[in-house]
Design an enzyme around this catalytic site. Sequence first.
Site: not given
Length: 257
Positions: A51-53, A131
Site C-alpha cells: 500500500y502507498e503508505s 500516488g
Amino acid sequence: MSTEFTPTEMMTIAAARALTNDDVCFVGIGAPSAACNVARLTHAPDITLIYESGTIGTKPDVLPLSIGDGELCDTALCTVSVPEMFRYWLQGGRITTGFLGGAQIDRFANLNTTVVGDYDKPKVRLPGGGGAPEIASNCGQIYITMALNKRGFVDHLDFITSMGHGEGGDHRARLGMKTKGPTRVITDLCIFEPDPLTKELTVVSIHPGVNRATIEENCGWPVRFAEKVAETPVPTTTEISVLRDINARTKKAHEAA
C-alpha cells in the site's frame, strides 16, 4: 458450485481472479483493496500486497479505510518510508501489478480523479491523484476496477490524472514509458482489455445475465466487442463466502471505531 451474487460481488471476484500467487501488487483503497484481499484469501495466498503508505506484505483482517489505516502497518511484513516506497520499490521496477480505481475513465483507460469540468471552476472537485499517477506509470501492468456507467465511463476526460494509453496506439512508448499500462478493466457488467494495436478498450468477457445492449447503454462511447467474447465464470461459493466474510468483518470493525 455457485450461489446468488450481486453485480458488485461479481466485479470484485472477477478482479481478484486476475491476480496470481507471484504478483507483487500495489493496492488502491476501495474496490481494488477488496479484490486483492479476496485473491490473497483464496487462490493467491503468497501474493505480496503493498500500500502507498509503505506497508509491504500486509495481510489485513479487515479492509482499510485509507492508506493510513493502522490495520495495514499492524499486519505488514515491514513498513518503509513513503519516499523509499516510491523511489526504490515503485520507480525501481520492483512491483509487477498496480490495482487502481477512478472517478472517470476514457476509452484508452486514462483515469481522472482530479476535477469534473473546468479546472479553475470545476463542477466537482475530486480527491486528486495521490500516488496513482506514479503507480500507473511504473508498475509492470495495471488493472482497473470500476462500475460501468455513463457517469464514470466518458468519451472525454476533463483532466487526465493517471496515464493509461494516452491517445492510443504506441503513445506510452513515444513518451518513453516502458511498462504495459492498463491491461484489464473489470466492471460490474463485463471485462475490457485494450486492443493490441489501437489500445482502445474492448469487451472480452461479459458477466452472467448481462447482454451487449446493457453494456452499450451504460458506456459513454461506442463499445467495441472482441471477435470472440467469453462469459465470465460465476463466483464459487468459496469466493462469495470469503468476500462477504471480509466485508462483514470490516463493517463490524468500522462501526465499533
